[in-house]
Design an enzyme around this catalytic site. Structure first.
Site, PDB file in Angstrom:
ATOM      1  N   CYS B 138      48.677  28.705  39.660  1.00 36.89           N
ATOM      2  CA  CYS B 138      48.729  29.433  40.936  1.00 36.89           C
ATOM      3  C   CYS B 138      47.393  30.139  41.049  1.00 36.89           C
ATOM      4  CB  CYS B 138      49.875  30.435  40.964  1.00 36.89           C
ATOM      5  SG  CYS B 138      49.792  31.546  42.387  1.00 36.89           S
ATOM      6  N   CYS B 141      47.689  33.993  42.936  1.00 42.09           N
ATOM      7  CA  CYS B 141      48.258  35.135  42.200  1.00 42.09           C
ATOM      8  C   CYS B 141      48.626  34.597  40.824  1.00 42.09           C
ATOM      9  CB  CYS B 141      49.398  35.811  42.953  1.00 42.09           C
ATOM     10  SG  CYS B 141      50.498  34.759  43.903  1.00 42.09           S
ATOM     11  N   SER B 142      49.889  34.485  40.517  1.00 42.03           N
ATOM     12  CA  SER B 142      50.261  33.820  39.272  1.00 42.03           C
ATOM     13  C   SER B 142      51.693  33.315  39.383  1.00 42.03           C
ATOM     14  CB  SER B 142      50.129  34.761  38.072  1.00 42.03           C
ATOM     15  OG  SER B 142      48.789  35.168  37.900  1.00 42.03           O
ATOM     16  N   CYS B 143      51.999  32.677  40.508  1.00 45.55           N
ATOM     17  CA  CYS B 143      53.370  32.191  40.725  1.00 45.55           C
ATOM     18  C   CYS B 143      53.772  31.258  39.588  1.00 45.55           C
ATOM     19  CB  CYS B 143      53.468  31.465  42.057  1.00 45.55           C
ATOM     20  SG  CYS B 143      53.179  32.546  43.469  1.00 45.55           S
TER      21      CYS B 143
END
Lengths: 216, 230
Positions: B138, B141-143
């Site tokens: 991701c 963000c850091s999905c």
């Protein structure tokens, strides 16, 4: 918005450092900061993740890079709580609520949800599988989910994932616009995205809302 | 690759933050690159106090319930993690009908195992084969699929991984010890909307006699992100 969070394709960050046997939370505060983000979500006046992500993105780039993941999460929650007037800086410095401070009585956001933005609606799809599309140039200061590295680039629709609320925000009120629409998975070639730095057998897939796309 | 007790400068990012002494990291970090070190969980000493202060004040105002927070921490420390995704993978390996359903509609098939939830309501499972290798990232963000893999490791949230996975996946995989031949197609899945991705790794050789439960034990988190093979 165009800021440091949109990292795809950037250089200069060095190797990927892997910590062996990493714990879920390194220190107690990380777990509390994470849980706080979940636990106070309705009171935070965020409607969906979009507003929260927008606030993460608004952290100035030099600070964003200096914070760890959970520091960022905590920071935006702390700021939001103060902005809403739910807590004061003095209370946070003292570590206790001030009984003489009257906070605004805010109802939890009526549509607040950490859950799915998928909607059971009948809306005609503009694109179909196999269709060739171009990602638009969208450069507003509001939140969107269209990385810079695909803007203006051409790819192929490989699936239609159904109807979802748009997560883009109006910068002013930080709430998503909703605007339900199809979300497609689009396949881009490395060659299209990265030119001289590409590999002929690499392909990059993104899930993109219909309004981010146009016929190529 | 990491070392303990790396001294770092205090991060001054909040006006009005409680005054603290220069912080010394108490966690294992690496500063292979200075600019990268912030991606690791070294806390200024005052952040623990600030987190405690916000939780306490919101609790006293009845805006949060600490027992709910306890439950959230317990959930991700003890109950939700890669062991959940491993069950999905092992079942797909031993049950070809399930595998077909999983690849056709990941959400429905993972739902059969009751492994959907926040940040994993809509699941797509992508299969590694002799011809195709998949990698999940991701960049914005850091999905990450929380219900099947738990919360993401620090490297997944790092600037380096977010920046590099889409432009040079082969170099990234090489750093993880994985050499992918030029003939193998690499598919990188950038989780930009609400679909969350799980890689179905190839069943390891020599595992023909294992049952489903034994197979689940050999499935690693990294193999389900796509930075490792089994």
């Amino acid at each position: 918005m165009n800021s440091i969070h949109d990292m795809g394709g950037m250089h200069g960050f060095g190797p990927i450092v892997v910590e062996v046997d990493e714990p879920v939370f390194h220190e107690e505060w990380e777990g509390r900061a994470y849980a706080l983000s979940i636990g106070w979500f309705p009171a935070s006046q965020y409607k969906e993740w979009g507003g929260f992500r927008h606030n993460l993105e608004k952290i100035p780039p030099k600070d964003y890079l200096n914070m760890s993941y959970y520091e960022r999460w905590f920071f935006v929650n702390e700021q939001k709580a103060m902005q809403l007037g739910l807590v004061t800086e003095e209370e946070l410095n003292n570590g206790n609520a001030d009984p003489n401070y009257l906070m605004p009585q805010l109802e939890p956001h009526p549509d607040s949800s950490l859950g799915s933005g998928r909607l059971d609606l009948e809306i005609n799809a503009k694109f179909e599988n196999g269709g060739v599309v171009r990602a638009k140039e969208i450069n507003g200061r509001a939140h969107n989910r269209l990385p810079r590295y695909v803007r203006g680039k051409t790819g192929t629709i490989i699936s239609d994932n159904g109807i979802y609320a748009l997560q883009d925000t109006n910068e002013k009120d930080e709430q998503p616009y909703d605007d339900p629409q199809h979300v497609y998975t689009v396949r881009f070639s490395s060659e299209e995205l990265w030119g001289n730095a590409s590999h002929g057998n690499d392909f990059i897939y993104l899930d993109l809302w219909e309004s981010y796309l146009e016929f190529a | 690759m990491s070392r303990d007790g790396q001294k770092i400068d205090r991060r001054k990012f909040l006006k009005g933050a409680a005054v603290g002494a220069a912080a010394v990291s108490s966690t294992a970090i690496s500063n292979a690159q200075d600019q990268e070190s912030a991606d690791h969980q070294h806390a200024p000493s005052d952040i623990a106090l600030r987190v405690k202060a916000l939780e306490t004040v919101l609790t006293e105002k009845n805006l949060v319930d600490p027992s709910v927070l306890d439950e959230v921490v317990d959930r991700y420390e003890n109950r939700i993690g890669p062991q959940n995704g491993a069950k999905v993978v092992a079942k797909a390996w031993v049950d070809s009908d399930y595998k077909a359903r999983l690849l056709d509609d990941g959400t429905a098939a993972i739902g059969e195992l009751d492994l959907l939830g926040t940040e994993g309501e809509h699941m797509v499972v992508v299969e590694n084969t002799a011809e195709v290798h998949n990698l999940v990232v991701c960049t914005l963000c850091s999905c990450y699929p929380w219900p099947t893999l738990g919360l993401p490791p620090t490297w997944y949230k790092s600037s380096a991984f977010r920046a590099r996975a889409v432009i040079e996946p082969r170099a990234v995989l090489r750093e993880f010890g994985l050499e992918v031949s030029d003939e193998t197609e690499i598919r990188v899945w950038d989780s930009t909307a609400e679909m969350r991705y799980l890689v179905l790794p190839r069943r390891p050789e020599g595992a023909e006699d294992m049952n489903e439960s034994e197979l689940a034990d050999v499935v690693t988190r990294d193999s389900m992100i796509g930075v490792a093979i089994l």
